[in-house]
Enzyme design. Structure first.
Site, PDB file in Angstrom:
ATOM      1  N   GLU A 147       9.404  -4.817   5.260  1.00 51.62           N
ATOM      2  CA  GLU A 147       8.012  -4.881   5.675  1.00 51.62           C
ATOM      3  C   GLU A 147       7.480  -6.301   5.534  1.00 51.62           C
ATOM      4  O   GLU A 147       6.729  -6.784   6.390  1.00 51.62           O
ATOM      5  CB  GLU A 147       7.172  -3.921   4.841  1.00 51.62           C
ATOM      6  CG  GLU A 147       5.705  -3.897   5.207  1.00 51.62           C
ATOM      7  CD  GLU A 147       4.884  -2.976   4.317  1.00 51.62           C
ATOM      8  OE1 GLU A 147       3.676  -2.865   4.574  1.00 51.62           O
ATOM      9  OE2 GLU A 147       5.451  -2.386   3.368  1.00 51.62           O
ATOM     10  N   HIS A 202       0.485  -4.444   7.977  1.00 48.18           N
ATOM     11  CA  HIS A 202       1.428  -3.636   7.210  1.00 48.18           C
ATOM     12  C   HIS A 202       2.288  -2.791   8.144  1.00 48.18           C
ATOM     13  O   HIS A 202       2.036  -2.707   9.354  1.00 48.18           O
ATOM     14  CB  HIS A 202       0.685  -2.705   6.242  1.00 48.18           C
ATOM     15  CG  HIS A 202       0.093  -3.396   5.065  1.00 48.18           C
ATOM     16  ND1 HIS A 202       0.775  -3.596   3.882  1.00 48.18           N
ATOM     17  CD2 HIS A 202      -1.132  -3.963   4.887  1.00 48.18           C
ATOM     18  CE1 HIS A 202       0.004  -4.245   3.037  1.00 48.18           C
ATOM     19  NE2 HIS A 202      -1.156  -4.481   3.616  1.00 48.18           N
ATOM     20  N   GLU A 284      -1.477  -0.304   9.819  1.00 49.38           N
ATOM     21  CA  GLU A 284      -0.090   0.121   9.622  1.00 49.38           C
ATOM     22  C   GLU A 284       0.501   0.254  11.018  1.00 49.38           C
ATOM     23  O   GLU A 284       0.176   1.179  11.768  1.00 49.38           O
ATOM     24  CB  GLU A 284      -0.035   1.461   8.879  1.00 49.38           C
ATOM     25  CG  GLU A 284      -0.641   1.437   7.484  1.00 49.38           C
ATOM     26  CD  GLU A 284       0.311   0.884   6.439  1.00 49.38           C
ATOM     27  OE1 GLU A 284       1.438   0.470   6.804  1.00 49.38           O
ATOM     28  OE2 GLU A 284      -0.066   0.868   5.256  1.00 49.38           O
TER      29      GLU A 284
END
Length: 320
Positions: A147, A202, A284
């Site tokens: 990530e 993210h 996200e």
């Protein structure tokens, strides 16, 4: 950012406000906006290609499953190797353009070297409502693409796009510090920059079959050092525009496992949002643990689209 783990504080249920049509409506931003960003877009077809990507150390494939919005805890006596606190990566001199005079802070979630500093990132920091870990290592795909590497790559691409429109762009970290920054410092960087908009990048670490993106909005919090009441409205506007353009440019669908299908989620447990005094959202971009989402997240061409979609949402917000 994974939502599983022993320290997970589940997302607070949010009261439906605008329903699944939110993203669809936000996606109707004038086509002219898309046109100029497509024209300005640089690179992006290679897996590791991109706009001004820095060389960073790759993190360990082992991913933490605890949710966090990272940063470095201020220390009374920082080690000589530690970077000065609250020192974001500076933007190049702003060019002329429609965003001249605007300040954008991009917060690449997690740090590629966090895994080497377990004790530092596990220290607790005050997020207003409670105490939380400084940061986590973030998650990764099943093949070990982290990530932290993903978020930094997208941040670099966004910086290039936004600077070409005249914005002053600052990163909370650029792979240029040993760990962090911690969640409280990440918020402080945006506040001290008097940012017109802050977006934290993210990717999630949920179960296989859970797909799609979601944008996290700050809830109304007033406790301790946290007071988000003034930014809840503008942050929702920013989040709706980012979600709308993300759909339009990437073709990704809103999350099928969190939220109400509109791609927007409100939370009160993230320090990076609770401590912000300027409009801020998290995104996200997909689920790294799902093979189909992972195929997108590991594609340089798709990451360029992600950067473009998020940037278009920011531009739409800043231009009203």
């Amino acid at each position: 950012m994974s939502y599983a783990g022993p320290d997970f504080e589940p997302p607070q249920p949010r009261r439906p406000r605008r329903g699944p049509l939110t993203v669809a409506l936000a996606a109707l931003v004038p086509g002219a906006l898309l046109g100029w960003l497509v024209y300005e877009t640089v690179g992006g077809s290679g897996d590791d290609g991109g706009s001004g990507q820095a060389s960073v150390r790759s993190s360990s494939p082992a991913a933490s499953s605890a949710p966090s919005d990272d940063a470095k805890e201020p220390s009374a006596s920082p080690k000589p190797s530690d970077p000065p606190p609250d020192s974001p990566s500076a933007s190049a001199p702003a060019a002329s353009g429609p965003l001249k005079g605007k300040v954008v802070v991009i917060d690449p979630g997690h740090n590629p070297s966090n895994f080497q500093h377990a004790s530092e990132i596990n220290r607790k920091v005050n997020i207003g409502t409670n105490w939380k870990e400084c940061d986590t290592t973030g998650t990764s795909t099943n093949d070990g693409y982290t990530e932290a590497k993903f978020t930094l790559d997208v941040a670099h691409r966004m910086r290039t796009l936004l600077e070409k429109q005249g914005a002053t762009v600052k990163l909370t970290q650029d792979g240029d510090r040993p760990y962090g920054p911690c969640v409280d410092e990440r918020a402080r960087i945006g506040n001290q920059a008097k940012a017109d908009a802050v977006v934290s990048i993210h990717a999630d670490g949920s179960g296989a079959g859970n797909r799609g993106f979601h944008v996290i909005l700050p809830g109304a919090v007033h406790a301790g050092a946290a007071d988000t009441r003034a930014i809840v409205g503008p942050s929702r506007d920013l989040g709706e525009r980012v979600a709308g353009r993300f759909v339009a440019v990437t073709g990704s669908a809103p999350s099928n496992y969190i939220g109400d299908g509109g791609g927007l989620v409100t939370r009160k447990d993230l320090g990076g949002l609770n401590l912000s005094t300027v409009p801020k959202v998290f995104i996200e971009c997909g689920n790294m643990r799902d093979s189909k989402d992972a195929a997108s997240l590991t594609s340089g061409a798709w990451r360029q689209k992600a950067a473009q979609g998020i940037s278009e949402g920011i531009v739409s917000f800043l231009r009203g």
